[in-house]
Design a protein around this motif. Structure first.
Motif, mmCIF file in Angstrom:
data_model
loop_
_atom_site.group_PDB
_atom_site.id
_atom_site.type_symbol
_atom_site.label_atom_id
_atom_site.label_comp_id
_atom_site.label_asym_id
_atom_site.label_seq_id
_atom_site.Cartn_x
_atom_site.Cartn_y
_atom_site.Cartn_z
ATOM 1 N N HIS A 126 -12.105 4.115 15.333
ATOM 2 C CA HIS A 126 -10.726 3.719 15.572
ATOM 3 C C HIS A 126 -10.026 3.176 14.326
ATOM 4 C CE1 HIS A 126 -11.675 4.388 19.727
ATOM 5 N NE2 HIS A 126 -12.620 3.492 19.669
ATOM 6 N N ARG A 127 -10.640 3.338 13.198
ATOM 7 C CA ARG A 127 -10.013 2.963 11.931
ATOM 8 C C ARG A 127 -9.722 4.248 11.184
ATOM 9 N NH1 ARG A 127 -15.216 -0.558 11.174
ATOM 10 N NH2 ARG A 127 -14.665 -2.382 12.394
ATOM 11 N N VAL A 128 -8.737 4.201 10.315
ATOM 12 C CA VAL A 128 -8.405 5.367 9.505
ATOM 13 C C VAL A 128 -8.554 4.996 8.043
ATOM 14 C CG1 VAL A 128 -6.543 6.940 8.817
ATOM 15 C CG2 VAL A 128 -6.825 6.326 11.218
ATOM 16 N N ILE A 129 -9.195 5.867 7.291
ATOM 17 C CA ILE A 129 -9.260 5.712 5.844
ATOM 18 C C ILE A 129 -8.420 6.832 5.259
ATOM 19 C CG2 ILE A 129 -10.712 5.684 3.785
ATOM 20 C CD1 ILE A 129 -12.984 4.617 5.571
ATOM 21 N N ARG A 130 -7.450 6.441 4.444
ATOM 22 C CA ARG A 130 -6.524 7.415 3.880
ATOM 23 C C ARG A 130 -6.270 7.119 2.409
ATOM 24 N NH1 ARG A 130 -1.665 5.136 2.744
ATOM 25 N NH2 ARG A 130 -1.055 3.282 3.907
ATOM 26 N N LEU A 131 -5.761 8.128 1.722
ATOM 27 C CA LEU A 131 -5.385 7.966 0.329
ATOM 28 C C LEU A 131 -4.170 7.050 0.229
ATOM 29 C CD1 LEU A 131 -6.821 9.331 -2.020
ATOM 30 C CD2 LEU A 131 -5.101 11.106 -1.970
ATOM 31 N N ALA A 132 -4.192 6.152 -0.733
ATOM 32 C CA ALA A 132 -3.038 5.274 -0.961
ATOM 33 C C ALA A 132 -1.902 6.071 -1.587
ATOM 34 C CB ALA A 132 -3.427 4.123 -1.885
ATOM 35 N N ARG B 177 -7.190 7.901 -6.561
ATOM 36 C CA ARG B 177 -8.501 7.236 -6.564
ATOM 37 C C ARG B 177 -8.624 6.098 -5.550
ATOM 38 N NH1 ARG B 177 -10.195 11.393 -8.576
ATOM 39 N NH2 ARG B 177 -10.112 11.745 -10.815
ATOM 40 N N VAL B 178 -7.516 5.641 -4.991
ATOM 41 C CA VAL B 178 -7.536 4.486 -4.079
ATOM 42 C C VAL B 178 -7.422 4.974 -2.637
ATOM 43 C CG1 VAL B 178 -6.452 2.289 -3.460
ATOM 44 C CG2 VAL B 178 -6.445 3.054 -5.857
ATOM 45 N N HIS B 179 -8.365 4.535 -1.824
ATOM 46 C CA HIS B 179 -8.378 4.869 -0.400
ATOM 47 C C HIS B 179 -8.260 3.569 0.385
ATOM 48 C CE1 HIS B 179 -9.819 8.961 -1.333
ATOM 49 N NE2 HIS B 179 -10.414 8.344 -2.332
ATOM 50 N N LEU B 180 -7.445 3.601 1.437
ATOM 51 C CA LEU B 180 -7.172 2.413 2.242
ATOM 52 C C LEU B 180 -7.772 2.546 3.631
ATOM 53 C CD1 LEU B 180 -3.407 1.984 1.354
ATOM 54 C CD2 LEU B 180 -5.388 0.942 0.231
ATOM 55 N N LEU B 181 -8.316 1.458 4.120
ATOM 56 C CA LEU B 181 -8.819 1.410 5.488
ATOM 57 C C LEU B 181 -7.778 0.689 6.325
ATOM 58 C CD1 LEU B 181 -12.343 0.672 6.757
ATOM 59 C CD2 LEU B 181 -10.390 -0.533 7.736
ATOM 60 N N GLU B 182 -7.281 1.369 7.355
ATOM 61 C CA GLU B 182 -6.282 0.785 8.256
ATOM 62 C C GLU B 182 -6.887 0.600 9.637
ATOM 63 O OE1 GLU B 182 -1.976 2.231 6.752
ATOM 64 O OE2 GLU B 182 -3.107 3.730 7.867
ATOM 65 N N GLU B 183 -6.554 -0.538 10.247
ATOM 66 C CA GLU B 183 -6.968 -0.806 11.614
ATOM 67 C C GLU B 183 -5.739 -0.718 12.509
ATOM 68 O OE1 GLU B 183 -10.594 -3.796 11.705
ATOM 69 O OE2 GLU B 183 -8.805 -4.726 10.855
ATOM 70 N N PRO B 184 -5.904 -0.173 13.714
ATOM 71 C CA PRO B 184 -4.758 -0.081 14.615
ATOM 72 C C PRO B 184 -4.123 -1.451 14.850
ATOM 73 C CG PRO B 184 -6.691 0.993 15.561
ATOM 74 C CD PRO B 184 -7.133 0.298 14.307
#
Length: 166
Positions: free
Chosen positions: A16-22, A64-71
């Motif tokens: 339920h978390r998303v990791i995406r490119l910044a 190079r930066v990836h972000l982890l987002e929580e709902p």
């Protein structure tokens, strides 16, 4: 982790978390997270850890930066990944302090493994300050091994590598 899905646009869902490119608009959040995550370490080691002074605008522009987002909670952490000759360098992992202990750092490191395997790289590598003992212990639990210790100015740097199975 129960399930990881990587989408065509490079996003990866992890429990339920998303990791995406910044993207460039994420720069203020990235800088806030890094500052908050490393401030306690700066007090412990007596100097600013190198990630606190990195050029995140350039890292974001280079993809190079990836972000982890929580709902409903927003950006909770980040990882900076840099491909090198045969390995993927985990240049920085930072999690918002009030979200420590929830597996977010592990999720980001699992993401790094997926990225390394996808790129055909056989190992991950990272380095950290020797005084960051809890981080070193976590990395060891996740299969990283210390390969070198080296003094760099006022810092003692610990280099670690994790070999990936085929």
């Amino acid at each position: 982790m129960t399930r990881d899905d990587q989408t065509r646009d490079g996003r990866m869902a992890v429990e339920h978390r998303v990791i995406r490119l910044a993207v460039p608009g994420d720069l203020p959040a990235v800088e806030r997270i890094v500052e908050a995550a490393y401030r306690p370490w700066a007090e412990l080691i007596g100097v600013r850890p190198k990630p606190m002074d990195d050029d995140y605008a350039a890292r974001i522009a280079a993809g190079r930066v990836h972000l982890l987002e929580e709902p409903e909670k927003g950006i909770a952490g980040l990882i900076v990944l840099i491909p090198e000759d045969g390995v993927l360098l985990v240049d920085n992992v930072a999690v918002v302090p009030d979200r420590h202990g929830r597996g977010l750092g592990r999720a980001l490191l699992t993401f790094a493994e997926v990225q390394a395997r996808t790129a055909g790289l056989g190992a991950l590598r990272l380095y950290t300050n020797a005084l960051m003992e809890p981080n070193i212990a976590l990395y060891e639990r996740l299969g990283y091994r210390i390969t070198e210790r080296r003094r760099s100015g006022p810092r003692e740097v610990v280099f670690m590598t994790k070999l990936l199975d085929d």
